[in-house]
Each structure stands twice: as structure tokens, then as C-alpha cells.
Design a protein around this motif. Structure first.
Motif, PDB file in Angstrom:
ATOM      1  N   THR A   1       1.331   2.435 -18.367  1.00  0.00           N
ATOM      2  CA  THR A   1       1.616   2.444 -19.794  1.00  0.00           C
ATOM      3  C   THR A   1       1.978   3.850 -20.217  1.00  0.00           C
ATOM      4  OG1 THR A   1      -0.703   2.832 -20.285  1.00  0.00           O
ATOM      5  CG2 THR A   1       0.028   0.547 -20.260  1.00  0.00           C
ATOM      6  N   THR A   2       2.659   3.943 -21.328  1.00  0.00           N
ATOM      7  CA  THR A   2       2.999   5.258 -21.848  1.00  0.00           C
ATOM      8  C   THR A   2       1.709   5.932 -22.279  1.00  0.00           C
ATOM      9  OG1 THR A   2       5.094   4.384 -22.620  1.00  0.00           O
ATOM     10  CG2 THR A   2       4.386   6.491 -23.530  1.00  0.00           C
TER      11      THR A   2
ATOM     12  N   LYS B   1       2.005   3.538  -9.476  1.00  0.00           N
ATOM     13  CA  LYS B   1       1.207   2.426  -8.988  1.00  0.00           C
ATOM     14  C   LYS B   1       2.093   1.595  -8.077  1.00  0.00           C
ATOM     15  CE  LYS B   1      -1.805  -1.254  -9.713  1.00  0.00           C
ATOM     16  NZ  LYS B   1      -3.077  -1.558 -10.159  1.00  0.00           N
ATOM     17  N   GLU B   2       1.601   1.360  -6.881  1.00  0.00           N
ATOM     18  CA  GLU B   2       2.352   0.558  -5.918  1.00  0.00           C
ATOM     19  C   GLU B   2       1.441  -0.551  -5.428  1.00  0.00           C
ATOM     20  OE1 GLU B   2       3.656   1.824  -1.709  1.00  0.00           O
ATOM     21  OE2 GLU B   2       5.307   2.381  -3.030  1.00  0.00           O
ATOM     22  N   VAL B   3       1.927  -1.783  -5.505  1.00  0.00           N
ATOM     23  CA  VAL B   3       1.161  -2.941  -5.049  1.00  0.00           C
ATOM     24  C   VAL B   3       1.794  -3.413  -3.746  1.00  0.00           C
ATOM     25  CG1 VAL B   3       0.431  -5.277  -5.599  1.00  0.00           C
ATOM     26  CG2 VAL B   3       0.578  -3.568  -7.416  1.00  0.00           C
ATOM     27  N   LYS B   4       0.984  -3.422  -2.674  1.00  0.00           N
ATOM     28  CA  LYS B   4       1.478  -3.835  -1.359  1.00  0.00           C
ATOM     29  C   LYS B   4       0.762  -5.073  -0.891  1.00  0.00           C
ATOM     30  CE  LYS B   4       2.998   0.400   0.848  1.00  0.00           C
ATOM     31  NZ  LYS B   4       2.894   1.185   2.058  1.00  0.00           N
ATOM     32  N   GLU B   5       1.461  -5.836  -0.119  1.00  0.00           N
ATOM     33  CA  GLU B   5       0.861  -6.954   0.596  1.00  0.00           C
ATOM     34  C   GLU B   5       1.248  -6.749   2.048  1.00  0.00           C
ATOM     35  OE1 GLU B   5       2.054 -11.439   0.871  1.00  0.00           O
ATOM     36  OE2 GLU B   5       0.962 -11.100  -1.009  1.00  0.00           O
ATOM     37  N   GLY B   6       0.294  -6.274   2.830  1.00  0.00           N
ATOM     38  CA  GLY B   6       0.620  -5.904   4.211  1.00  0.00           C
ATOM     39  C   GLY B   6       1.516  -4.673   4.174  1.00  0.00           C
TER      40      GLY B   6
ATOM     41  N   ARG C   1       4.709  -4.950   3.174  1.00  0.00           N
ATOM     42  CA  ARG C   1       5.778  -5.266   2.227  1.00  0.00           C
ATOM     43  C   ARG C   1       5.397  -4.810   0.822  1.00  0.00           C
ATOM     44  NH1 ARG C   1       7.578 -11.383   1.362  1.00  0.00           N
ATOM     45  NH2 ARG C   1       5.899 -11.234  -0.127  1.00  0.00           N
ATOM     46  N   VAL C   2       6.238  -4.031   0.175  1.00  0.00           N
ATOM     47  CA  VAL C   2       5.994  -3.586  -1.195  1.00  0.00           C
ATOM     48  C   VAL C   2       6.438  -4.692  -2.143  1.00  0.00           C
ATOM     49  CG1 VAL C   2       6.579  -1.894  -2.970  1.00  0.00           C
ATOM     50  CG2 VAL C   2       6.309  -1.159  -0.605  1.00  0.00           C
ATOM     51  N   LEU C   3       5.506  -5.160  -2.957  1.00  0.00           N
ATOM     52  CA  LEU C   3       5.823  -6.200  -3.919  1.00  0.00           C
ATOM     53  C   LEU C   3       6.270  -5.627  -5.252  1.00  0.00           C
ATOM     54  CD1 LEU C   3       2.890  -8.686  -3.312  1.00  0.00           C
ATOM     55  CD2 LEU C   3       5.235  -8.841  -2.498  1.00  0.00           C
ATOM     56  N   ARG C   4       5.679  -4.487  -5.635  1.00  0.00           N
ATOM     57  CA  ARG C   4       6.011  -3.889  -6.917  1.00  0.00           C
ATOM     58  C   ARG C   4       5.686  -2.405  -6.860  1.00  0.00           C
ATOM     59  NH1 ARG C   4       2.677  -6.654 -10.635  1.00  0.00           N
ATOM     60  NH2 ARG C   4       1.127  -5.036 -10.444  1.00  0.00           N
TER      61      ARG C   4
END
Length: 142
Positions: free
Chosen positions: A34-35, A82-87, A89-92
Motif C-alpha cells: 500500500t502507499t 512483496k513476492e509470493v512464490k509457490e515452489g 514459480r513466482v505467482l505475484r
């Protein structure tokens, strides 16, 4: 040349739209970045003001504090990622880079020569001693 006529069927088109994303794995997409803004708490005692300013994501060398009279200005460069990973693979991946600033006035002028600033765990602490007010002197009329 052949003429084809296609009939529009709102019920079938709506059903196709509904089922189009039905089997796609849903993804939560609430923005964690967020800002930022500077949240400030100011306390006062007889001799000084104590200011606590929250600056998460800021580094000590990116924070600037200026005191002029009774006005305090705080500015900082903020970097949030913020980086969301699954294994593997970067999802977001989301990020915010920008500058935040806040100025406010206090009831009494600050002794900027005796002011102290400390930054620990994302919180800027300022100890701002009040400038000794000039005492008024009554003049005797002769």
C-alpha cells in the motif's frame, strides 16, 4: 460467398462467460503493498516533545528530519517489496518505491541544537527540547 447467420442467445453467452473462468485456479489478489504514510505520535512534557514516527521499509540513511522554529519536517525514501512464490514459480511480485513526507507544527519553538534523533526497527524517535522562552521584563517608567 456464403452467408452465415448467427443467432444471439443471451442465456448461452452468459453461461459461457460464467463457465469461462470456473476451472481456473482462483488467486487471492489483495494488494499487500500500500502507499505508505508516516504515522506520528507526539508526547509533551515540561521540557521537551517526544515524537515517534513509523517508517517501515525505510533505511536510516534515507530519512531526513528538519526543525525550523516550531515546525518539524520528516521525509524518507521507502522501498517495499512483496513476492509470493509457490515452489520455484513466482505467482505475484509487487513493489512500491517512493518518497513520503510529513510536516507539523508544535506549540513551542524547538532548541534544534539539543534535538536528538534515533531510528530503530522502523521507528524514528525524536527528542525535541523546547527552546527557553524569553522572559518579559517590566520597564520602570521614570
Amino acid at each position: 460467398m456464403s452467408n452465415h447467420l448467427t443467432r444471439f442467445s443471451p442465456s448461452l453467452d452468459s453461461l459461457d462467460d460464467l463457465l469461462h473462468g470456473f476451472f481456473v485456479r482462483p488467486m487471492e489478489f489483495q494488494s499487500p503493498v500500500t502507499t505508505p504514510s508516516i504515522k506520528v505520535d507526539v508526547k509533551e512534557d515540561a521540557a521537551a516533545y517526544q515524537v515517534h514516527a513509523e517508517l517501515p521499509g525505510a533505511k536510516k540513511e534515507d530519512i531526513h528530519v528538519a526543525v525550523e522554529g516550531n515546525t518539524v519536517s520528516i521525509s524518507a525514501e521507502i522501498k517495499q517489496e512483496k513476492e509470493v512464490k509457490e515452489g520455484e514459480r513466482v505467482l505475484r511480485s509487487e513493489r512500491y518505491f517512493g518518497k513520503v513526507a510529513r510536516s507539523f507544527q508544535l506549540a513551542q519553538e524547538i532548541d534544534d541544537g539539543a534535538a536528538v534523533a534515533k531510528f530503530t526497527d522502523g521507528v524514528l524517535e525524536l527528542n525535541l527540547p523546547k527552546k527557553a522562552s524569553a522572559t518579559s521584563k517590566r520597564l520602570e517608567i521614570q
